[in-house]
Design a protein around this motif. Structure first.
Motif, mmCIF file in Angstrom:
data_model
loop_
_atom_site.group_PDB
_atom_site.id
_atom_site.type_symbol
_atom_site.label_atom_id
_atom_site.label_comp_id
_atom_site.label_asym_id
_atom_site.label_seq_id
_atom_site.Cartn_x
_atom_site.Cartn_y
_atom_site.Cartn_z
ATOM 1 N N SER A 50 -2.699 -1.228 -2.572
ATOM 2 C CA SER A 50 -4.060 -1.794 -2.565
ATOM 3 C C SER A 50 -4.985 -0.928 -1.719
ATOM 4 O O SER A 50 -6.145 -0.696 -2.090
ATOM 5 C CB SER A 50 -4.046 -3.209 -1.990
ATOM 6 O OG SER A 50 -3.218 -4.032 -2.748
ATOM 7 N N ASP A 178 -6.253 -4.641 -9.185
ATOM 8 C CA ASP A 178 -5.209 -4.852 -8.179
ATOM 9 C C ASP A 178 -4.416 -6.105 -8.527
ATOM 10 O O ASP A 178 -4.883 -7.220 -8.298
ATOM 11 C CB ASP A 178 -5.846 -4.986 -6.789
ATOM 12 C CG ASP A 178 -4.796 -4.894 -5.688
ATOM 13 O OD1 ASP A 178 -3.598 -4.898 -6.003
ATOM 14 O OD2 ASP A 178 -5.210 -4.808 -4.510
ATOM 15 N N GLU A 179 -3.269 -5.943 -9.101
ATOM 16 C CA GLU A 179 -2.424 -7.061 -9.532
ATOM 17 C C GLU A 179 -3.234 -8.146 -10.245
ATOM 18 O O GLU A 179 -3.228 -9.308 -9.831
ATOM 19 C CB GLU A 179 -1.695 -7.683 -8.332
ATOM 20 C CG GLU A 179 -0.832 -6.680 -7.573
ATOM 21 C CD GLU A 179 -0.052 -7.365 -6.451
ATOM 22 O OE1 GLU A 179 0.541 -8.417 -6.720
ATOM 23 O OE2 GLU A 179 -0.052 -6.848 -5.321
#
Ligand SMILES: Nc1ncnc2c1ncn2[C@@H]1O[C@H](COP(=O)(O)OP(=O)(O)OP(=O)(O)O)[C@@H](O)[C@H]1O
Ligand SMILES: [Mg+2]
Lengths: 262, 329
Positions: A50, A178-179
């Motif tokens: 991240s 991000d995810e």
């Protein structure tokens, strides 16, 4: 406004090292994200995926004590160059977060237009922009009759696609995710994966994921991040997704993609 | 459930919950807390009853004019005329000015503390603001009279000279002093409510979902856009609650205002720089010492007005604050 899809761009990270205060968390990351390719970033929790992603659109520098070395080039131009405005960088390089974050006080329509408002821009045809953005995020059919409803009235998966649409309304050249599916059910996850595939026709996508199947389904190339205890993280292996998952060079990659740790 | 079919066990007996032996400490604790809670409630009710009883004769003799009329003559011997209009209007006026001045200051302070200052400086600032809230009203009043009035008089003069064509900032008298006005009283109210509004707003800001702020920044928003389009709209309700809580304090404020405002029954509708104004609570204090028995009843009625309004404002405020702290999460 004819909604010309902007040409995708190549993004490259050169020798990126990152600090939080005195603590270095990433060291000398070199990655190239070619135009129209989807790149998956994988690796165990806390290895800096991240953090690395946030250096790519200058969100990292908003954290007090953040430090950075190296450069990030968007079509050859250093986004950290003194004459480049961070606002322009973030408009060209959109971001979708792990937890859906539609603005709760705004309607669905207003959420789509929020990027323009927030960055002080105008559009000639707001209705058209709303429709194309929602279509590109494949959520148009579900919300076209309730554009003025509150964004929070949507399900979690719909909220995430709304957030994708909100980023797309800014016509980004690169989309960082991000995810994006980690808080979603399998159905919503599949739809977002389909969306990512379509998006790669018009932009460059970088996605962080903990889901090995997802990485293999959506990405063209994969980078494996790893941080040993108390040392900065870095990229252990980078190559085509096919190669990283089937014939990894580094034994640690092999262990990770086969679920032996992390 | 109506139908037995839909819920075959509809007649099942419910178990008694929360049963079983309790420790002695638990029981004592429960006893003391419920006693304390009821004590506060009973006290409030008793005060209300006391006020109503002592105010009743005055309210009855004056009728509704007590609220809107603007004459107060309560000399010994004659039948008193007690009409509180200018004081009530004055209270509203200075509360309004105070909110107008205080809210932006409080929101800006809370924004600084939560989003800008490094954590140690933020702690210091929080403590200072909380200390301000604990300042006795006499101290604020004296400060207002000695230190602040000359400064505010200067601002009033500038306002009058530049915007005097606008009726709100006009002054009728020949040689204006620029003091003792609702304008200055409004500033004092602002000083008194800023700490309350700041701490409520700070609480709400610090519970803001950082995902929303990051989302806005990632869309190319600057600090101002994040504040005005994301943070403020989401915390609007809570800030309003803080303003009302502050207002609850300001309405009952007596001493501080008395120092800086010229009370007058010549009602001042909107000329906020004129040395004429009203404030119910300060008026009670001003008259109390020399009141005749009949006037005393009128002052009690004025107290009742403050009490009821404060109660209502505070109740609404708590409801709003509770609801919006929950929602921001
Ligand atoms: N704001 C911050 N301040 C200080 N350290 C941080 C901050 N954010 C992240 N870190 C540290 O940087 C390292 C990398 O964190 P990061 O969030 O990038 O990991 P990640 O790979 O995304 O993990 P995950 O898969 O759990 O999301 C961690 O050791 C973390 O503790
Ligand atoms: Mg992460």
């Amino acid at each position: 406004m004819t909604n010309s899809t902007p040409s995708a761009s190549t993004l490259s990270a050169e020798d990126i090292s990152v600090w939080f205060g005195e603590r270095q968390v990433l060291s000398n990351v070199n990655l190239v994200f070619p135009a129209n390719q989807v790149t998956a970033l994988i690796g165990p929790s806390g290895c800096g995926k991240s953090t690395f992603l946030r250096t790519l659109n200058r969100m990292h520098e908003l954290i007090p004590g953040a430090g950075l070395a190296g450069s990030v080039l968007l079509d050859g131009v250093d986004i950290y160059a003194p004459e480049v405005s961070p606002v322009d960088v973030r408009i060209n390089i959109g971001m979708v977060f792990q937890k859906p974050n539609p603005f709760p006080t705004m309607s669905i329509r207003e959420n789509i237009l929020s990027g323009l408002k927030l960055s002080g821009r105008k559009t000639a045809n707001a209705d058209e922009l709303v429709e194309t953005s929602l279509r590109r995020a494949s959520i148009w059919n579900e919300v076209k009759d309730r554009l003025n409803d509150q964004a929070l009235s949507l399900s979690g998966g719909q909220q995430q696609r709304l957030c994708i649409a909100r980023s797309l309304a800014m016509d980004p050249k690169v989309l960082l995710m991000d995810e994006p599916c980690s808080a979603l059910d399998p159905g919503s996850t599949r739809r977002i994966e389909e969306t990512i595939e379509e998006l790669s026709e018009s932009m460059t996508v970088v996605i962080v994921t903990h889901n090995m199947q997802q990485a293999q389904r959506v990405s063209h190339q994969t980078a494996f991040f790893l941080a040993d205890e108390n040392t900065p993280g870095g990229v252990v292996e980078f190559g085509s997704t096919e190669q990283v998952f089937n014939t990894p060079v580094d034994p640690r990659t092999n262990d990770y993609v086969n679920g032996h740790f992390g | 459930m109506e139908s037995e079919l839909a819920n075959p066990k509809a007649n099942q007996a419910r178990r008694k919950l929360n049963v079983g032996p309790r420790s002695r400490g638990d029981r004592v604790f429960f006893g003391i807390t419920s006693l304390a809670a009821n004590f506060a409630f009973v006290l409030v009710a008793l005060i209300l009853v006391f006020l109503m009883v002592s105010a009743w004769p005055a309210l009855q003799s004056q009728g509704l004019a007590f609220i809107y009329g603007s004459t107060w003559v309560a000399d010994e011997g004659a039948e008193p005329i007690m009409q509180l209009g200018p004081m009530i209007w004055g209270s509203i006026q200075i509360a309004f000015i105070g909110i107008l001045l205080g809210t932006p200051m409080a929101v800006a302070t809370a924004y600084l503390i939560v989003f800008m200052l490094p954590s140690r400086a933020a702690k210091v600032a929080t403590t200072v603001v909380d200390l301000m809230a604990a300042l006795p009203s006499v101290v604020i009043g004296l400060w207002g009279l000695i230190v602040f009035t000359p400064v505010a008089a200067h601002w009033a003069q500038i306002l009058n000279q530049t915007l005097g064509w606008f009726p709100v900032f006009a002054i009728e008298g020949e040689q204006p002093t620029y003091v003792d006005s609702p304008f200055i009283a409004g500033w004092i109210v602002a000083v008194m409510i800023v700490p309350i509004i700041t701490s409520v707003t700070r609480e709400i800001f610090s519970q803001m979902d950082s995902g929303l702020i990051n989302g806005a920044l990632a869309l190319g928003a600057g600090r101002w856009a994040v504040l005005s389009r994301v943070i403020l709209p989401t915390s609007r309700g809570g800030i309003l609650g803080g303003v009302l809580l502050g207002l609850g304090r300001a309405i009952g404020e007596t001493v501080a205002i008395l120092y800086v405002l010229q009370l007058s029954f010549d009602i001042n509708w909107y000329q906020i720089l004129e040395p004429r104004g009203g404030a119910v609570a300060s008026f009670i204090l001003a008259r109390f010492g020399e009141a005749t028995p009949l006037e005393f009843q009128g002052l009690m009625a004025a107290g009742l007005v403050i009490f009821v309004v404060t109660l209502i404002v505070n109740t609404i405020a708590s409801l709003i604050v509770n609801r919006s702290t929950r929602r921001v999460k």
